[in-house]
Design a protein around this motif. Structure first.
Motif, mmCIF file in Angstrom:
data_model
loop_
_atom_site.group_PDB
_atom_site.id
_atom_site.type_symbol
_atom_site.label_atom_id
_atom_site.label_comp_id
_atom_site.label_asym_id
_atom_site.label_seq_id
_atom_site.Cartn_x
_atom_site.Cartn_y
_atom_site.Cartn_z
ATOM 1 N N GLU A 1 1.000 -1.593 -0.631
ATOM 2 C CA GLU A 1 -0.188 0.239 -0.137
ATOM 3 C C GLU A 1 1.130 1.379 0.118
ATOM 4 N N ARG A 2 1.647 1.000 0.850
ATOM 5 C CA ARG A 2 2.840 2.585 1.099
ATOM 6 C C ARG A 2 3.276 2.701 -0.908
ATOM 7 N N ARG B 1 1.613 6.664 -7.308
ATOM 8 C CA ARG B 1 0.790 7.332 -7.529
ATOM 9 C C ARG B 1 0.794 8.634 -6.843
ATOM 10 N N ALA B 2 1.372 9.150 -6.322
ATOM 11 C CA ALA B 2 1.626 10.541 -5.700
ATOM 12 C C ALA B 2 2.918 10.917 -6.828
ATOM 13 N N LEU B 3 3.688 10.054 -6.726
ATOM 14 C CA LEU B 3 5.192 11.082 -8.204
ATOM 15 C C LEU B 3 4.962 10.715 -9.310
ATOM 16 N N VAL B 4 3.212 9.887 -9.979
ATOM 17 C CA VAL B 4 2.812 9.950 -11.045
ATOM 18 C C VAL B 4 1.843 11.285 -11.540
ATOM 19 N N ALA B 5 0.960 11.705 -10.218
ATOM 20 C CA ALA B 5 0.147 12.709 -10.212
ATOM 21 C C ALA B 5 1.352 14.348 -10.645
ATOM 22 N N ALA B 6 2.733 13.894 -9.634
ATOM 23 C CA ALA B 6 3.550 15.131 -9.369
ATOM 24 C C ALA B 6 4.120 15.650 -10.716
ATOM 25 N N ALA C 1 11.785 14.706 0.651
ATOM 26 C CA ALA C 1 10.712 15.431 1.850
ATOM 27 C C ALA C 1 8.940 15.805 1.323
ATOM 28 N N ASP C 2 9.380 16.616 0.613
ATOM 29 C CA ASP C 2 7.995 16.955 0.147
ATOM 30 C C ASP C 2 7.058 15.270 0.187
ATOM 31 N N LEU C 3 7.527 14.824 -0.619
ATOM 32 C CA LEU C 3 7.208 13.041 -0.961
ATOM 33 C C LEU C 3 7.152 12.980 0.298
ATOM 34 N N ALA C 4 7.737 12.665 1.626
ATOM 35 C CA ALA C 4 7.149 12.120 2.345
ATOM 36 C C ALA C 4 5.956 12.956 3.410
ATOM 37 N N HIS C 5 6.079 13.886 3.429
ATOM 38 C CA HIS C 5 5.204 15.511 3.886
ATOM 39 C C HIS C 5 3.765 14.423 2.956
ATOM 40 N N ARG C 6 3.842 14.104 1.653
ATOM 41 C CA ARG C 6 2.406 14.219 1.048
ATOM 42 C C ARG C 6 1.816 12.514 1.660
ATOM 43 N N GLN D 1 12.044 -2.016 -8.909
ATOM 44 C CA GLN D 1 10.895 -2.157 -9.582
ATOM 45 C C GLN D 1 10.438 -1.370 -11.102
ATOM 46 N N GLY D 2 11.871 -0.770 -11.190
ATOM 47 C CA GLY D 2 11.988 -0.042 -13.004
ATOM 48 C C GLY D 2 10.755 1.247 -12.399
ATOM 49 N N LEU D 3 9.086 1.805 -11.425
ATOM 50 C CA LEU D 3 8.771 2.742 -11.154
ATOM 51 C C LEU D 3 9.349 3.674 -11.626
ATOM 52 N N ALA D 4 10.623 4.009 -11.388
ATOM 53 C CA ALA D 4 10.870 5.123 -9.931
ATOM 54 C C ALA D 4 12.081 5.389 -10.946
#
Length: 58
Positions: free
Chosen positions: A9-10, A16-21, A27-32, A50-53
């Protein structure tokens, strides 16, 4: 949904947060995600495996 490719889940939330942003500082991602930076870093490493980031040189 992304559990089918082995993400928890994490990891899915981070993806999903990276795709949206488009990109995010740790630090920003940790906050989100409302996670400590160390946990967020581990999540990002898994997404990289996984090759996703990927880390940006910028």
């Amino acid at each position: 949904m992304l559990g089918a490719i082995g993400l928890d889940e994490r990891q899915e939330a981070a993806y999903r947060a990276l795709v949206a942003a488009g990109a995010a500082e740790l630090a920003d991602l940790a906050h989100r995600l409302a996670l400590p930076e160390a946990d967020t870093e581990r999540v990002l490493r898994r997404l990289e495996q996984q090759g996703l980031a990927a880390q940006s040189s910028a």
